[in-house]
Design a protein around this motif. Sequence first.
Motif, PDB file in Angstrom:
ATOM      1  N   TYR A   1       0.838  -1.193   0.000  1.00 44.12           N
ATOM      2  CA  TYR A   1       0.000   0.000   0.000  1.00 44.12           C
ATOM      3  C   TYR A   1       0.877   1.249   0.000  1.00 44.12           C
ATOM      4  CZ  TYR A   1      -4.531  -2.269   0.994  1.00 44.12           C
ATOM      5  OH  TYR A   1      -5.689  -2.982   0.924  1.00 44.12           O
ATOM      6  N   LEU A   2       0.253   2.408  -0.107  1.00 49.45           N
ATOM      7  CA  LEU A   2       0.931   3.695  -0.061  1.00 49.45           C
ATOM      8  C   LEU A   2       0.552   4.424   1.223  1.00 49.45           C
ATOM      9  CD1 LEU A   2       0.158   4.886  -3.710  1.00 49.45           C
ATOM     10  CD2 LEU A   2       2.296   3.879  -2.867  1.00 49.45           C
ATOM     11  N   VAL A   3       1.535   5.065   1.848  1.00 54.27           N
ATOM     12  CA  VAL A   3       1.229   5.941   2.976  1.00 54.27           C
ATOM     13  C   VAL A   3       0.597   7.196   2.387  1.00 54.27           C
ATOM     14  CG1 VAL A   3       2.180   7.292   4.886  1.00 54.27           C
ATOM     15  CG2 VAL A   3       3.146   5.043   4.355  1.00 54.27           C
ATOM     16  N   GLU A   4      -0.567   7.587   2.896  1.00 50.77           N
ATOM     17  CA  GLU A   4      -1.260   8.759   2.363  1.00 50.77           C
ATOM     18  C   GLU A   4      -0.455  10.034   2.603  1.00 50.77           C
ATOM     19  OE1 GLU A   4      -5.879   7.253   2.574  1.00 50.77           O
ATOM     20  OE2 GLU A   4      -5.249   8.808   3.948  1.00 50.77           O
ATOM     21  N   ASP A   5      -0.523  10.925   1.636  1.00 53.79           N
ATOM     22  CA  ASP A   5       0.136  12.228   1.719  1.00 53.79           C
ATOM     23  C   ASP A   5      -0.937  13.281   1.979  1.00 53.79           C
ATOM     24  OD1 ASP A   5       1.460  14.629   1.389  1.00 53.79           O
ATOM     25  OD2 ASP A   5       2.164  14.205  -0.634  1.00 53.79           O
ATOM     26  N   ASN A   6      -1.025  13.734   3.229  1.00 55.06           N
ATOM     27  CA  ASN A   6      -2.005  14.755   3.615  1.00 55.06           C
ATOM     28  C   ASN A   6      -1.377  16.135   3.725  1.00 55.06           C
ATOM     29  OD1 ASN A   6      -2.940  12.236   5.873  1.00 55.06           O
ATOM     30  ND2 ASN A   6      -4.114  12.696   4.047  1.00 55.06           N
ATOM     31  N   SER A   7      -0.151  16.309   3.210  1.00 52.11           N
ATOM     32  CA  SER A   7       0.605  17.546   3.426  1.00 52.11           C
ATOM     33  C   SER A   7      -0.084  18.778   2.842  1.00 52.11           C
ATOM     34  CB  SER A   7       2.023  17.411   2.878  1.00 52.11           C
ATOM     35  OG  SER A   7       2.021  17.130   1.494  1.00 52.11           O
ATOM     36  N   ALA A   8      -0.725  18.674   1.702  1.00 55.90           N
ATOM     37  CA  ALA A   8      -1.401  19.846   1.118  1.00 55.90           C
ATOM     38  C   ALA A   8      -2.535  20.316   2.026  1.00 55.90           C
ATOM     39  CB  ALA A   8      -1.923  19.523  -0.278  1.00 55.90           C
ATOM     40  N   GLN A   9      -3.303  19.384   2.543  1.00 56.26           N
ATOM     41  CA  GLN A   9      -4.396  19.731   3.454  1.00 56.26           C
ATOM     42  C   GLN A   9      -3.838  20.346   4.748  1.00 56.26           C
ATOM     43  OE1 GLN A   9      -6.314  16.540   5.590  1.00 56.26           O
ATOM     44  NE2 GLN A   9      -8.316  17.547   5.393  1.00 56.26           N
ATOM     45  N   ILE A  10      -2.799  19.751   5.288  1.00 56.41           N
ATOM     46  CA  ILE A  10      -2.197  20.258   6.524  1.00 56.41           C
ATOM     47  C   ILE A  10      -1.664  21.671   6.304  1.00 56.41           C
ATOM     48  CG2 ILE A  10      -0.288  19.940   8.148  1.00 56.41           C
ATOM     49  CD1 ILE A  10      -0.688  16.862   7.667  1.00 56.41           C
ATOM     50  N   ASP A  11      -0.986  21.907   5.189  1.00 55.90           N
ATOM     51  CA  ASP A  11      -0.458  23.241   4.898  1.00 55.90           C
ATOM     52  C   ASP A  11      -1.582  24.271   4.806  1.00 55.90           C
ATOM     53  OD1 ASP A  11       2.153  22.311   4.922  1.00 55.90           O
ATOM     54  OD2 ASP A  11       2.269  22.113   2.725  1.00 55.90           O
ATOM     55  N   ARG A  12      -2.696  23.910   4.169  1.00 53.18           N
ATOM     56  CA  ARG A  12      -3.839  24.827   4.079  1.00 53.18           C
ATOM     57  C   ARG A  12      -4.395  25.149   5.465  1.00 53.18           C
ATOM     58  NH1 ARG A  12      -5.123  21.526  -0.171  1.00 53.18           N
ATOM     59  NH2 ARG A  12      -6.756  20.446   1.006  1.00 53.18           N
ATOM     60  N   LEU A  13      -4.541  24.119   6.292  1.00 56.03           N
ATOM     61  CA  LEU A  13      -5.095  24.323   7.637  1.00 56.03           C
ATOM     62  C   LEU A  13      -4.140  25.136   8.517  1.00 56.03           C
ATOM     63  CD1 LEU A  13      -6.662  20.785   8.193  1.00 56.03           C
ATOM     64  CD2 LEU A  13      -7.885  22.934   7.749  1.00 56.03           C
ATOM     65  N   LEU A  14      -2.847  24.919   8.385  1.00 62.00           N
ATOM     66  CA  LEU A  14      -1.866  25.715   9.129  1.00 62.00           C
ATOM     67  C   LEU A  14      -1.907  27.170   8.687  1.00 62.00           C
ATOM     68  CD1 LEU A  14       1.200  23.296   9.174  1.00 62.00           C
ATOM     69  CD2 LEU A  14       0.026  24.206  11.200  1.00 62.00           C
ATOM     70  N   SER A  15      -1.930  27.388   7.365  1.00 67.15           N
ATOM     71  CA  SER A  15      -1.952  28.755   6.822  1.00 67.15           C
ATOM     72  C   SER A  15      -3.195  29.518   7.264  1.00 67.15           C
ATOM     73  CB  SER A  15      -1.897  28.728   5.295  1.00 67.15           C
ATOM     74  OG  SER A  15      -0.667  28.210   4.867  1.00 67.15           O
ATOM     75  N   ALA A  16      -4.312  28.822   7.376  1.00 66.13           N
ATOM     76  CA  ALA A  16      -5.563  29.463   7.788  1.00 66.13           C
ATOM     77  C   ALA A  16      -5.653  29.625   9.308  1.00 66.13           C
ATOM     78  CB  ALA A  16      -6.752  28.649   7.276  1.00 66.13           C
ATOM     79  N   GLY A  17      -4.697  29.042  10.042  1.00 65.29           N
ATOM     80  CA  GLY A  17      -4.714  29.155  11.492  1.00 65.29           C
ATOM     81  C   GLY A  17      -5.659  28.196  12.193  1.00 65.29           C
ATOM     82  N   TYR A  18      -6.152  27.189  11.472  1.00 64.76           N
ATOM     83  CA  TYR A  18      -7.086  26.226  12.065  1.00 64.76           C
ATOM     84  C   TYR A  18      -6.385  25.180  12.926  1.00 64.76           C
ATOM     85  CZ  TYR A  18     -10.611  28.114   8.911  1.00 64.76           C
ATOM     86  OH  TYR A  18     -11.469  28.945   8.251  1.00 64.76           O
ATOM     87  N   VAL A  19      -5.116  24.906  12.631  1.00 66.18           N
ATOM     88  CA  VAL A  19      -4.331  23.943  13.415  1.00 66.18           C
ATOM     89  C   VAL A  19      -2.970  24.563  13.706  1.00 66.18           C
ATOM     90  CG1 VAL A  19      -5.509  21.915  12.439  1.00 66.18           C
ATOM     91  CG2 VAL A  19      -3.396  22.745  11.393  1.00 66.18           C
ATOM     92  N   THR A  20      -2.270  23.969  14.658  1.00 68.83           N
ATOM     93  CA  THR A  20      -0.950  24.463  15.039  1.00 68.83           C
ATOM     94  C   THR A  20       0.125  23.441  14.679  1.00 68.83           C
ATOM     95  OG1 THR A  20      -1.293  23.576  17.250  1.00 68.83           O
ATOM     96  CG2 THR A  20      -1.865  25.907  16.906  1.00 68.83           C
ATOM     97  N   GLU A  21       1.359  23.921  14.573  1.00 74.02           N
ATOM     98  CA  GLU A  21       2.494  23.080  14.186  1.00 74.02           C
ATOM     99  C   GLU A  21       2.664  21.860  15.079  1.00 74.02           C
ATOM    100  OE1 GLU A  21       4.992  23.276  11.822  1.00 74.02           O
ATOM    101  OE2 GLU A  21       4.268  25.093  10.842  1.00 74.02           O
ATOM    102  N   ASP A  22       2.334  21.977  16.369  1.00 73.62           N
ATOM    103  CA  ASP A  22       2.557  20.870  17.297  1.00 73.62           C
ATOM    104  C   ASP A  22       1.694  19.646  16.979  1.00 73.62           C
ATOM    105  OD1 ASP A  22       0.331  22.459  18.176  1.00 73.62           O
ATOM    106  OD2 ASP A  22       0.379  21.382  20.084  1.00 73.62           O
ATOM    107  N   LEU A  23       0.722  19.794  16.107  1.00 76.57           N
ATOM    108  CA  LEU A  23      -0.114  18.667  15.688  1.00 76.57           C
ATOM    109  C   LEU A  23       0.480  17.910  14.509  1.00 76.57           C
ATOM    110  CD1 LEU A  23      -3.640  20.327  15.964  1.00 76.57           C
ATOM    111  CD2 LEU A  23      -2.488  18.836  17.624  1.00 76.57           C
ATOM    112  N   THR A  24       1.666  18.355  14.040  1.00 79.56           N
ATOM    113  CA  THR A  24       2.272  17.764  12.850  1.00 79.56           C
ATOM    114  C   THR A  24       3.683  17.263  13.143  1.00 79.56           C
ATOM    115  OG1 THR A  24       3.282  19.796  11.999  1.00 79.56           O
ATOM    116  CG2 THR A  24       0.968  19.411  11.423  1.00 79.56           C
ATOM    117  N   VAL A  25       4.156  16.408  12.251  1.00 80.32           N
ATOM    118  CA  VAL A  25       5.538  15.922  12.248  1.00 80.32           C
ATOM    119  C   VAL A  25       5.991  15.874  10.795  1.00 80.32           C
ATOM    120  CG1 VAL A  25       5.322  14.515  14.337  1.00 80.32           C
ATOM    121  CG2 VAL A  25       4.842  13.492  12.102  1.00 80.32           C
ATOM    122  N   GLU A  26       7.291  15.671  10.591  1.00 79.25           N
ATOM    123  CA  GLU A  26       7.781  15.424   9.245  1.00 79.25           C
ATOM    124  C   GLU A  26       7.942  13.926   9.079  1.00 79.25           C
ATOM    125  OE1 GLU A  26      11.684  16.088   6.561  1.00 79.25           O
ATOM    126  OE2 GLU A  26      10.874  17.867   7.550  1.00 79.25           O
TER     127      GLU A  26
END
Length: 150
Positions: free
Chosen positions: A28-53
């Motif tokens: 299988y493939l690990v899903e890439d949600n980075s575009a969605q995460i970047d949009r939510l971070l830019s809009a201020g809906y989520v914070t960096e501490d909810l993410t990892v690389e």
Amino acid sequence: MTALHWKLVIDAADPHAQADFWAEALGYLVEDNSAQIDRLLSAGYVTEDLTVEAHGRRAWRDLVAVRHPDDPYQEDNGIGLGRRLLFQRVPEPKSGKNRLHLDLHAPSGRRDAEVARLEACGASVLRHVKEPGGEWTVMADPEGNEFCVQ
């Protein structure tokens, strides 16, 4: 009645390690949600501490899914629309036997080779079963979740 879309959700101590194991185990493939995460971070809906690389891209810290490579997915957020496993971080360790497990079906005559491949990925053999109804190997993933290889 319309058939329902579903995903199997698996509790994990380390969702990303589990996703990597199962992606390799199933092809299988690990899903890439980075575009969605970047949009939510830019809009201020989520914070960096909810993410990892992970895999060189931004990912959710506590959630990650794997999907079948042939199934459709939403290009704007990377979420699969077919066969998926979602790993979610939980604080408590696994205890007791699984009440639900995956059966992996190796090609005819290839069970032993598949078991060896899965061991190389980090799984362990728990036992071999031979009954009138069939033969299979019970294994555990790196966090101890049981699955069978037939």
